[in-house]
Design an enzyme around this catalytic site. Structure first.
Site, PDB file in Angstrom:
ATOM      1  N   CYS C 243       0.893  -1.234   0.135  1.00 42.57           N
ATOM      2  CA  CYS C 243      -0.059   0.009  -0.013  1.00 42.57           C
ATOM      3  C   CYS C 243       0.682   1.396   0.009  1.00 42.57           C
ATOM      4  O   CYS C 243       0.701   2.123   0.535  1.00 42.57           O
ATOM      5  CB  CYS C 243      -0.867   0.074   0.985  1.00 42.57           C
ATOM      6  SG  CYS C 243      -0.643  -0.881   2.563  1.00 42.57           S
ATOM      7  N   VAL C 244       1.885   1.098  -0.799  1.00 42.69           N
ATOM      8  CA  VAL C 244       2.545   2.336  -0.980  1.00 42.69           C
ATOM      9  C   VAL C 244       2.511   3.011  -2.417  1.00 42.69           C
ATOM     10  O   VAL C 244       2.325   2.085  -3.258  1.00 42.69           O
ATOM     11  CB  VAL C 244       3.920   2.252  -0.914  1.00 42.69           C
ATOM     12  CG1 VAL C 244       4.940   3.608  -1.142  1.00 42.69           C
ATOM     13  CG2 VAL C 244       4.403   1.681   0.537  1.00 42.69           C
TER      14      VAL C 244
END
Lengths: 145, 349, 427
Positions: C243-244
């Site tokens: 989730c970057v």
């Protein structure tokens, strides 16, 4: 500069001592007993890379990717690089190419971090720490560069 | 609806003055559209009108750059147009360079939007594509009918200050600014089509051209420096006092070769810098700081190097074009090789 | 391997007193579902909301997007090694609730990414604005580490998706599709001779917290490049822990619906011979990169491929892996096309990739992620706007007083997906 592949080190070396170059206090604290730390307090991420580049010219090699992580340059203020501790004769071309390339990218982006909220800052530190930790299993097994 | 006013720049050929023999025709302003201007008039419809056409010989422009620019700019200024169009030049080199140059000048100095058109290999394309919108054309005037509406369309968008889309959408040569747009097909499908073309040796166009790094593999190391002949070459602009070869302080068009047999040291009486890109004080005080003759003489005496070559080569690396640099390098290298030099120390600033 | 997909089209989601799919409407009783989520002590609070296409809703910060599926026939269950037990999936029959997705929302770290706008200019840039979204908003228990919360949120999402998927088990699909992937021996059949042997090299993000991908439950960081059958992804063999950078990470939804696989299978036997698929990682340790790319190239030569599509995930560090994979394949005579997004700066003038090589001469660009965009205020926000200033692509002052957001395309989930899911490109 061509791709990194054309200058991948052909000679295998086993290293047993390393250093971590970082501006991340969390990394400095976590690894202070395991590795020598060059802690550049309050330095920008670009300054960390410059220092790493300078060390490459002094004969160190880099072991982790300078732009590791997908938090973009200019967003995270933290950067940590694992390097060899011993200085060798000559400059490792692969390390140099990687450092210069990383620096050309960092230069393009503004280096002001997005937010200076302490909680977010801690999170950036944590993710950077996690990236460094992910390199360790490879390091422990062989220390190959 | 009031129409936009357009000034059109064309060369002596399209201006029906003559062809190569009339290339030194000085700039002349005529009323209304001329030659391809008629096609532009049709393309503009009722949105814009060419009030004046400037006909100018390609040689006259290129060989009298400052005068030509000033003359044409004055002519354009008089007309007070909303838009400036040049060409299209297709593959005519000097015409393309003139179009790019004048379109850039009109934009920069008069603040009037400009569009031109030429073939991707026209030297004017690389020179000006990042400064001016250059519509991509074929390599000859048979493409005029296709190109004019594209140039006209882009020109109108610029005048109306509308958002200019990606190069592939608007028809201009990629200008170093990446712009997003929605393609017809999704990326995965485009990738497969591109791969099939590549596999079948059919032409394909990459959506992102890799930046080309000029790769120079390092030469083999000198095994024994004590026997080597080392030459000094510099782009730091060090020249004998008085700059006898008149090497320009920027955009140098030449280099000099200077004899230093018997010279142990460059002094402020004998040498100076011609380089206009850095503060000259320290170089003028002691040119060895840029071209280290003194140190190398020392090494020669000590036997660390075999010999300091009798000639050093110098130019000014300040806005020097890549093409000139390559040419100088080739010539200097040939001379050095002929003279049996083993290695070069290249200094710059 | 042969896998039949049965699609049950969902046209809306409603809360009610039971869990069922009726006439294309998904009806859910949120209470028990939330209890299931809260069974994990790492999650202090959770609730469910619904967002439909065209509604003035902003969902943020998005962690993952997951499509509910269920294995009806054949070995294994969805998300093997993560939710279902380890078993080789990708064959038999799988049902899918199509037209909807489960979106997980929650603050993992302060610079948590991800915005999905269901209407307005932002909606054009994400495929998820076209789906009926069930949004699971979660808050962490006090004092837990981001690692633990990430895992809890990830598992909550996957488990809930499986629970929802179950509802499709006994339904009759509105549409079915069959996929057959050949064994290596079959790729040499007479019918396929004369067609170019094409492979797919899929790079997986694998660098650490918020940068991970799981293959049958194994952290991709420690994997060697390997072969996987394309239909295994359709049953959730690969799951996102990444989730970057919202714009170019592969959500679990993307893994399940990998467009390169779909398009290659579409053309198999017609214009090409889709021989196989290799997955490889993107690591931090430099010699791991060398090993992974060497391994990928060796395998590609072994199978062999005449040509390969290479997709990457992420920016910066992965660009090095991308160049390594591509150049090594090219040097073995395997022609490649690379799918990547660009970070050319807000003005489009910066160098788009962090690495380069002249051999990488066929690139499909999925857009410049730094493109500035203004997202107008929405009537409703699901999640929280607290973090907009700090999410990747935002900046101090991103969130304006009127609720609109000035940021880069980066902030939008899926905007520049590097599997080529979207039509966005750049020149």
């Amino acid at each position: 500069m061509g791709g990194a592949t054309e200058s991948e080190s052909k000679d295998i070396k086993h290293y047993t001592s390393y250093l971590i170059l970082t501006n991340n206090p969390m990394v400095a604290d976590t690894f202070s007993e395991q590795f020598p730390i060059e802690f550049l307090q309050e330095a920008s991420d670009r300054e960390v890379l410059l220092r790493a580049r300078d060390r490459v010219h002094l004969g160190h090699r880099i072991l982790t990717a300078p732009l590791s992580g997908s938090v973009k340059p200019g967003e995270t203020p933290y950067r940590s690089i694992l390097m060899t501790f011993e200085r060798e004769e000559g400059v490792d071309y692969f390390s140099l190419v990687n450092m210069e390339r990383a620096l050309s990218i960092i230069r393009d982006f503004e280096t002001s971090p997005l937010a200076n909220r302490p909680s977010v800052d801690r999170d950036y530190q944590l993710v950077d720490l996690s990236l460094m930790e992910s390199a360790l299993p490879s390091l422990e097994i062989s220390g190959l560069a | 609806m009031s129409q936009y006013k357009v000034v059109h720049y064309i060369n002596q050929f399209f201006g029906q003055v003559g062809s190569e023999e009339m290339a030194d025709y000085p700039a002349e302003k005529r009323e209304g559209p001329v030659g391809p201007g008629i096609a532009f008039t049709m393309a503009f419809g009722d949105q814009a009108v060419i009030t004046a056409t400037i006909v100018c010989g390609d040689s006259w422009y290129n060989e009298n750059l400052d005068l030509a620019k000033k003359t044409v700019l004055d002519m354009v200024r008089e007309e007070k147009p909303d838009l400036f169009i040049a060409g299209p030049a297709f593959n005519a080199g000097r015409y393309g360079v003139a179009c790019g140059s004048i379109a850039d000048a009109v934009q920069t100095e008069l603040g009037i939007p400009a569009v031109t058109g030429m073939y991707v290999e026209n030297p004017g394309a690389d020179m000006y594509r990042e400064k001016v919108y250059i519509v991509a054309t074929g390599d000859n005037a048979a493409g005029m009918r296709r190109v004019v509406p594209v140039m006209a369309g882009l020109g109108l968008k610029l005048v109306k200050r509308q958002e200019i889309g990606a190069s592939i959408e608007e028809g201009y040569l990629p200008n170093g600014v990446r712009k997003n747009f929605f393609d017809q097909k999704r990326g995965s499908l485009r990738a497969i089509e591109m791969l099939l073309n590549k596999l079948h040796d059919k032409p394909f166009v990459t959506e992102y051209p890799m930046p080309s790094y000029d790769r120079v593999p390092p030469g083999p190391a000198i095994r024994d420096l004590s026997r080597a002949s080392i030459a000094l070459v510099t782009s730091g602009g060090i020249v004998p006092k008085g700059n006898p070869d008149h090497i320009e302080s920027s955009s140098a068009t030449r280099y000099g070769s200077y004899h230093i047999a018997g010279v142990d040291d460059l002094t402020s009486e004998t040498y100076e810098t011609a380089h206009g890109g850095y503060d000259p004080v320290y170089a003028n005080q002691d040119a060895d700081r840029i071209v280290p003759v003194d140190v190398l003489r020392q090494f020669e005496k000590e036997g660390k190097i075999g010999k300091l070559h009798d000639w050093f080569y110098s130019t000014v690396g300040n806005g020097t074009s890549v093409a000139s640099s390559k040419r100088f390098a080739m010539e200097i290298t040939e001379k050095l090789l002929a003279q049996g030099v083993d290695a070069v120390i290249l200094t710059s600033t | 391997m042969k896998l039949e997909l049965g699609y049950i089209d969902i046209h809306g989601i409603r809360f009610g007193d039971r869990n069922a799919v009726e006439d294309g409407i998904l009806i859910l009783n949120p209470g028990p579902l939330i209890e299931q989520v809260l069974a994990d002590p790492h999650i202090r609070q959770a609730h469910l909301e619904i967002a439909n296409p065209g509604e003035s809703i902003r969902i943020t910060p998005v962690k993952d997007v997951i499509e509910p599926r269920v294995k009806v026939e054949g070995p294994g269950g969805i998300f093997p090694g993560m939710v279902s037990k380890v078993d080789t999936v990708g064959s038999g029959r799988t049902h899918i609730l199509r037209g909807m997705a489960l979106v997980t929302v929650g603050r993992i770290v302060g610079f948590q990414e991800g915005i999905i706008d269901m209407t307005g200019p932002g909606a054009d840039y994400t495929p998820f604005s076209k789906l009926h979204n069930l949004v699971l908003v979660m808050e962490p228990a006090d004092g837990i580490s981001p690692h633990d919360y990430e895992k809890a949120a990830r598992m909550a999402g996957l488990q809930l998706a499986v629970t929802l998927g179950e509802l499709a088990r006994d339904l009759t699909p509105d549409e079915t599709e069959v996929f057959k992937t050949p064994r290596i021996a079959e790729t040499f059949d007479a019918a396929l001779r004369g067609l170019p042997r094409v492979g797919y090299v899929m790079m997986l993000q694998s660098q650490g917290l918020l940068h991970d991908t799981y293959v049958y439950g194994v952290d991709a960081k420690r994997t060697l490049s390997t072969i996987i059958r394309p239909t295994e992804l359709m049953d959730g063999a690969i799951v996102s822990g990444n989730c970057v950078s919202a714009c170019d990470k592969n959500t679990t939804y993307h893994h399940l619906n990998n467009p390169v696989i779909r398009d290659l299978l579409d053309q198999h036997g017609k214009t090409l011979n889709f021989v196989g698929m290799i997955i490889t990682n993107e690591t931090v340790y430099l010699s791991d990169k060398v090993r992974s790319s060497d391994w990928t190239a060796e395998m590609a030569e072994y199978l062999p491929f005449d040509g390969a599509i290479i997709s990457q995930e992420g920016f910066g560090n992965p660009d090095t892996d991308l160049i390594m994979n591509c150049t090594k394949l090219e040097k073995k005579g395997i022609k490649t096309v690379v799918i990547t997004d660009e970070y050319a700066g807000p003005d489009g003038k910066s160098q788009s990739l962090a690495d380069a090589d002249a051999l990488v001469n066929a690139v499909v660009s999925t857009g410049n992620a730094n493109m500035p965009i203004v997202l107008p205020p929405m009537d409703r926000v699901i999640g929280t706007l607290d973090y907009v200033d700090t999410i990747a692509g935002g900046h101090d002052g991103s969130l304006r007083a009127d609720g609109s957001i000035e940021a880069e395309l980066q902030v939008i989930t899926g905007a520049t997906n590097e599997l080529g899911y979207n039509r966005l490109s750049a020149r």
